[in-house]
Design a protein around this motif. Structure first.
Motif, PDB file in Angstrom:
ATOM      1  N   VAL A 152       0.869  -1.179   0.000  1.00 20.65           N
ATOM      2  CA  VAL A 152       0.000   0.000   0.000  1.00 20.65           C
ATOM      3  C   VAL A 152       0.902   1.224   0.000  1.00 20.65           C
ATOM      4  O   VAL A 152       1.724   1.392   0.903  1.00 20.65           O
ATOM      5  N   ASP A 154       1.112   5.279   0.086  1.00 25.00           N
ATOM      6  CA  ASP A 154       0.387   6.506   0.436  1.00 25.00           C
ATOM      7  C   ASP A 154      -1.109   6.251   0.596  1.00 25.00           C
ATOM      8  O   ASP A 154      -1.945   7.018   0.126  1.00 25.00           O
ATOM      9  N   GLY A 155      -1.455   5.114   1.244  1.00 20.35           N
ATOM     10  CA  GLY A 155      -2.839   4.788   1.543  1.00 20.35           C
ATOM     11  C   GLY A 155      -3.622   4.121   0.428  1.00 20.35           C
ATOM     12  O   GLY A 155      -4.802   3.813   0.591  1.00 20.35           O
ATOM     13  N   LYS A 156      -2.972   3.850  -0.721  1.00 19.45           N
ATOM     14  CA  LYS A 156      -3.661   3.227  -1.865  1.00 19.45           C
ATOM     15  C   LYS A 156      -2.991   1.913  -2.233  1.00 19.45           C
ATOM     16  O   LYS A 156      -1.770   1.836  -2.319  1.00 19.45           O
ATOM     17  N   PRO A 157      -3.798   0.855  -2.473  1.00 23.90           N
ATOM     18  CA  PRO A 157      -3.214  -0.433  -2.880  1.00 23.90           C
ATOM     19  C   PRO A 157      -2.326  -0.258  -4.092  1.00 23.90           C
ATOM     20  O   PRO A 157      -2.598   0.539  -4.988  1.00 23.90           O
ATOM     21  N   LEU A 158      -1.244  -1.022  -4.110  1.00 24.59           N
ATOM     22  CA  LEU A 158      -0.233  -0.905  -5.148  1.00 24.59           C
ATOM     23  C   LEU A 158      -0.024  -2.241  -5.802  1.00 24.59           C
ATOM     24  O   LEU A 158       0.071  -3.276  -5.122  1.00 24.59           O
TER      25      LEU A 158
END
Length: 162
Positions: A152, A154-158
């Motif tokens: 993740v 910056d708070g977003k799934p990668l």
């Protein structure tokens, strides 16, 4: 019950290379046989920078003169009880002579060859981020059975396949 662990990790750069630590000297080491940067656990009342400078000096003999705080990396694994919060740095200014390290073998490695070494899968993500981004990042890496199961940024799934 999960606890927390606070650490620093630094990749020292010189002439297109990173100083890498091949962790081969300690038997009970979650990084055994892996190649990583230098760093370690905070001592009581240390700031991240104090920990960084102390650990680099202890492990390499070098005194950092210029460094950059790149990001915070949160490690979670089913193989240990603590959540590790790691302050990640890059440094390109230092003085002193490289010394032998009690935790493994220190070696300068070409930046483009680092990905070919036995490194953690998540390390490939933050190497890319350190090279491509100037701004601070927050990266969460969750491992299951030694394999990266979630990343993740910056708070977003990668999507982490690199």
């Amino acid at each position: 019950m999960m606890g927390t662990s606070l650490t620093t990790l630094c990749y020292i750069e010189k002439d297109g290379q990173y100083l890498m630590l091949h962790r081969v000297k300690k038997e009970k080491d979650c990084n055994k046989d892996k190649w990583i940067g230098v760093g370690g656990h905070f001592e009581t009342e240390e700031s991240p920078e104090e920990c960084l400078l102390r650990e680099v000096k202890e492990e390499t003999g070098l005194t950092l003169t210029r460094w950059r705080f790149c990001g915070i990396v949160t490690f979670i694994s089913d193989h240990w009880n603590d959540v590790e919060y790691m302050c990640l740095y890059k440094a390109d200014g230092f003085e002193g002579e490289l010394q032998e390290c009690s935790e493994g073998e220190l070696q300068w490695v070409d930046k483009d060859k680092v990905y070919d070494l036995p490194i953690w899968e998540g390390d490939k993500i933050f190497f890319r981020l350190m090279e491509e981004r100037e701004e601070f990042f927050s990266l969460k890496l969750r491992y299951e059975s030694g394999r990266l199961a979630e990343a993740v940024l910056d708070g977003k799934p990668l999507e982490w396949r690199v």
